[in-house]
Write a protein that holds these residues in place. Structure first.
Motif, PDB file in Angstrom:
ATOM      1  N   PRO A  52     -41.010 -62.515   0.285  1.00  0.00           N
ATOM      2  CA  PRO A  52     -40.029 -63.555   0.615  1.00  0.00           C
ATOM      3  C   PRO A  52     -39.706 -64.440  -0.581  1.00  0.00           C
ATOM      4  CG  PRO A  52     -41.728 -63.424   2.305  1.00  0.00           C
ATOM      5  CD  PRO A  52     -42.193 -62.570   1.166  1.00  0.00           C
ATOM      6  N   VAL A  53     -38.463 -64.880  -0.656  1.00  0.00           N
ATOM      7  CA  VAL A  53     -38.047 -65.769  -1.733  1.00  0.00           C
ATOM      8  C   VAL A  53     -38.500 -67.185  -1.407  1.00  0.00           C
ATOM      9  CG1 VAL A  53     -36.038 -64.333  -2.234  1.00  0.00           C
ATOM     10  CG2 VAL A  53     -35.796 -66.317  -0.713  1.00  0.00           C
ATOM     11  N   PRO A  54     -38.655 -68.032  -2.428  1.00  0.00           N
ATOM     12  CA  PRO A  54     -39.032 -69.430  -2.160  1.00  0.00           C
ATOM     13  C   PRO A  54     -37.872 -70.197  -1.534  1.00  0.00           C
ATOM     14  CG  PRO A  54     -38.583 -69.105  -4.496  1.00  0.00           C
ATOM     15  CD  PRO A  54     -38.559 -67.740  -3.863  1.00  0.00           C
ATOM     16  N   ASN A  55     -38.200 -71.295  -0.864  1.00  0.00           N
ATOM     17  CA  ASN A  55     -37.180 -72.141  -0.234  1.00  0.00           C
ATOM     18  C   ASN A  55     -36.600 -73.103  -1.262  1.00  0.00           C
ATOM     19  OD1 ASN A  55     -38.374 -70.836   1.922  1.00  0.00           O
ATOM     20  ND2 ASN A  55     -38.435 -72.640   3.229  1.00  0.00           N
ATOM     21  N   GLU A  98     -38.903 -62.010  14.008  1.00  0.00           N
ATOM     22  CA  GLU A  98     -39.172 -62.080  12.569  1.00  0.00           C
ATOM     23  C   GLU A  98     -37.882 -61.937  11.774  1.00  0.00           C
ATOM     24  OE1 GLU A  98     -42.935 -60.248  11.018  1.00  0.00           O
ATOM     25  OE2 GLU A  98     -42.799 -59.137  12.913  1.00  0.00           O
ATOM     26  N   LEU A  99     -37.694 -62.840  10.828  1.00  0.00           N
ATOM     27  CA  LEU A  99     -36.570 -62.799   9.894  1.00  0.00           C
ATOM     28  C   LEU A  99     -37.064 -63.325   8.555  1.00  0.00           C
ATOM     29  CD1 LEU A  99     -32.907 -63.884  10.476  1.00  0.00           C
ATOM     30  CD2 LEU A  99     -34.155 -64.810   8.524  1.00  0.00           C
ATOM     31  N   GLN A 100     -36.680 -62.657   7.501  1.00  0.00           N
ATOM     32  CA  GLN A 100     -37.035 -63.145   6.174  1.00  0.00           C
ATOM     33  C   GLN A 100     -35.919 -62.855   5.190  1.00  0.00           C
ATOM     34  OE1 GLN A 100     -40.520 -61.149   4.643  1.00  0.00           O
ATOM     35  NE2 GLN A 100     -39.458 -59.226   4.259  1.00  0.00           N
ATOM     36  N   VAL A 101     -35.874 -63.665   4.135  1.00  0.00           N
ATOM     37  CA  VAL A 101     -35.017 -63.407   2.989  1.00  0.00           C
ATOM     38  C   VAL A 101     -35.964 -63.017   1.866  1.00  0.00           C
ATOM     39  CG1 VAL A 101     -33.329 -64.353   1.382  1.00  0.00           C
ATOM     40  CG2 VAL A 101     -33.310 -65.070   3.782  1.00  0.00           C
TER      41      VAL A 101
END
Length: 547
Positions: A385-388, A374-377
């Protein structure tokens, strides 16, 4: 219609872990595999020296047995201050094979930091290269507790022995057939790696056998390592255990090519003579190769895979490396994650892009490694989580097998790092539409110079102790060799005369390691917000525009 079931459902709780079906994960077993399968094959090269995998195993067992003979017991800390020589590779295995915890030290540290680390770790043994005698001698004079010193003596290098015995004498005391019981608990520490002190004093990161095992396999997969892989050591093995590559290359049965100093002429000669297939390079190493003198440049006989870490390589460097025959993959990692956690996994569609655009895609930090579940920004407070959108900033957070066990003797810092069930990296990034992460800033204004982190706060605090300085702000300034270097903006006291930069540097050298010294000094006022905080974003822009 419900599915009919016969008999009892399988329930793991009814199954026992026994010797036949369970063993603690540890990278130490990779050495036995390499020696059993490729025993006569060359496993390590250093100059004219060639050692087979069978010999490497014998030497690692001697080291483990010798350390136990000195009184080293499970859980003891053995510190190692060595360049990228075969002994450093042997310590990655031999020290934990003794049940001890490996504490590899950065050879760029000053005496004060060495004292702080050795004292905090309560190291019982220090294995050190005699070329580091001046700084080690000073540290030993200031160290409170006792420590046994073992000297690695290289006949080709100048240096002074400071210890009670040499490294080879220690190995002579060991048994090459000594039994090496695996750890009973894969959660037990394998190494203690200290951070660069970007948010204060260096913190001791506890890495365990399980995380090291998994990350080593992830690194081998990321680099595509095989038994015919030949890896050139330009990345310091002291840096987060060489990002687990000592274990990864061994797991593949490849060949380690050791290099005491990363000089461009020597690097190119080894690339050709030893038919190197892989190397790891921080931006300074890549810049060194790109801008090396023509007389040392050599045409590569085969493509060389380069894993680039530390600060992101520039687009121009990636382009130049590709033109020379290197294939660059950018990776992102941290000591707290046992090394690599993300890499810019190449996509087939990138091959058709113009070179500058392809290099820009490759320079991003990328996607999570296969062993990082698992990895998130995300927003550091809400964990959302921030949008892409390649615009919204968030903090890079990790969760999974390769995250550290915690910080030594610092439960408060450990709890803060693990807030909300995620490891908070402190790095700010955006996420692109394709899911690739790109680092944009660092929460604590870290300066990454030559792959080493520098705390701007630490340098500022030292500067502000100068009798002529009223205020100091330190930011990163781009540098063609080191990637980034510190740039100091100073406000002088009203009645103080401007100090000469050369004199100021001499004063700073007494308190800071050389790589932390500012390369430029700018005198004047500091831009501030309405609340009185220094606008470091503006100072960074000013630093970029300096001649």
């Amino acid at each position: 219609m419900a599915m009919e079931r016969c008999g009892d459902r399988v329930d793991a709780r009814d199954l026992d872990r026994v010797r036949a079906n369970h063993q603690a994960l540890t990278p130490l077993g990779f050495l036995d595999w390499a020696a059993d399968v490729y025993g006569s094959r060359t496993g390590c090269i250093y100059g004219q020296e060639r050692r087979s995998w069978a010999e490497i195993r014998r030497r690692c067992r001697r080291l483990a047995s010798g350390l136990r003979g000195l009184g080293v017991r499970p859980g003891d800390i053995v510190s190692v201050l060595l360049p990228n020589v075969p002994a450093m590779l042997e310590c990655q295995f031999g020290v934990p094979m003794a049940g001890a915890i490996l504490n590899a030290l950065n050879d760029r540290l000053d005496a004060a930091t060495l004292v702080a680390i050795l004292g905090h770790a309560e190291a019982t043994v220090l294995i050190t290269d005699t070329t580091y005698a001046p700084v080690v001698r000073e540290a030993l004079c200031r160290l409170a507790g006792p420590i046994l010193v073992v000297d690695l003596v290289d006949p080709a290098e100048a240096g002074q022995a400071l210890g009670q015995l040499t490294y080879e004498e220690l190995l002579d005391q060991g048994d090459p057939e000594a039994a090496v019981p695996p750890p009973t608990d894969e959660w037990s520490p394998i190494s203690l790696c200290y951070t660069s002190g970007t948010t204060g004093p260096p913190k001791g990161v506890i890495c365990n056998h399980r995380g090291a095992y998994l990350n080593a396999l992830g690194s081998a997969l990321m680099l595509g390592l095989r038994a015919d892989s030949v890896y050139l050591w330009t990345l310091p093995m002291s840096h987060c255990n060489g990002w687990t590559l000592p274990w990864a290359i061994t797991a593949a049965g490849g060949t380690h090519v050791c290099l005491r100093r990363p000089e461009p002429g020597r690097i190119f000669r080894l690339l050709v003579e030893e038919q190197v297939t892989h190397l790891f390079g921080a931006p300074p190493v890549l810049n060194m190769l790109v801008h090396c003198p023509r007389e040392v440049l050599a045409a590569l006989r085969r493509p060389v895979e380069v894993l680039a870490g530390g600060a992101a390589p520039t687009d121009a460097v990636i382009e130049a490396m590709e033109a020379m025959g290197f294939r660059v993959t950018h990776a992102y990692g941290l000591t707290e994650a046992h090394g690599p956690a993300m890499f810019s996994a190449p996509q087939r569609a990138w091959q058709d892009l113009p070179s500058p655009e392809r290099a820009r895609m490759m320079a991003r930090q990328g996607v999570r490694s296969a062993i990082v579940p698992e990895l998130q920004v995300a927003d550091p407070t809400t964990l959302r989580p921030v949008p892409n959108d390649a615009t919204t900033l968030g903090e890079i957070m990790l969760r999974g097998h390769s995250v550290m066990a915690g910080y030594l003797k610092d439960p408060a810092a450990t709890a803060e790092a693990f807030a909300g069930g995620w490891y908070h990296t402190g790095d700010l990034a955006v996420v692109h539409a394709d899911g690739y992460v790109e680092l944009r800033d660092r929460v604590q204004d870290i300066i990454v110079s030559g792959g080493e982190n520098i705390s701007s706060l630490e340098v500022e605090q030292v500067l502000q102790r100068h009798p002529a300085v009223l205020e100091a702000a330190v930011v990163a300034r781009p540098d063609p060799v080191w990637g980034e270097v510190p740039c100091a903006f100073l406000v002088l006291k009203p009645d103080a005369s401007r100090p000469d930069p050369a004199q100021l540097l001499r004063w700073l050298r007494q308190q800071l390691a050389s790589y932390k010294l500012p390369r430029r000094f700018v005198f004047g006022t500091l831009p501030k917000t309405a609340t009185g905080r220094v606008r470091k974003d503006e100072l960074r822009q000013r630093a970029r525009l300096l001649d």
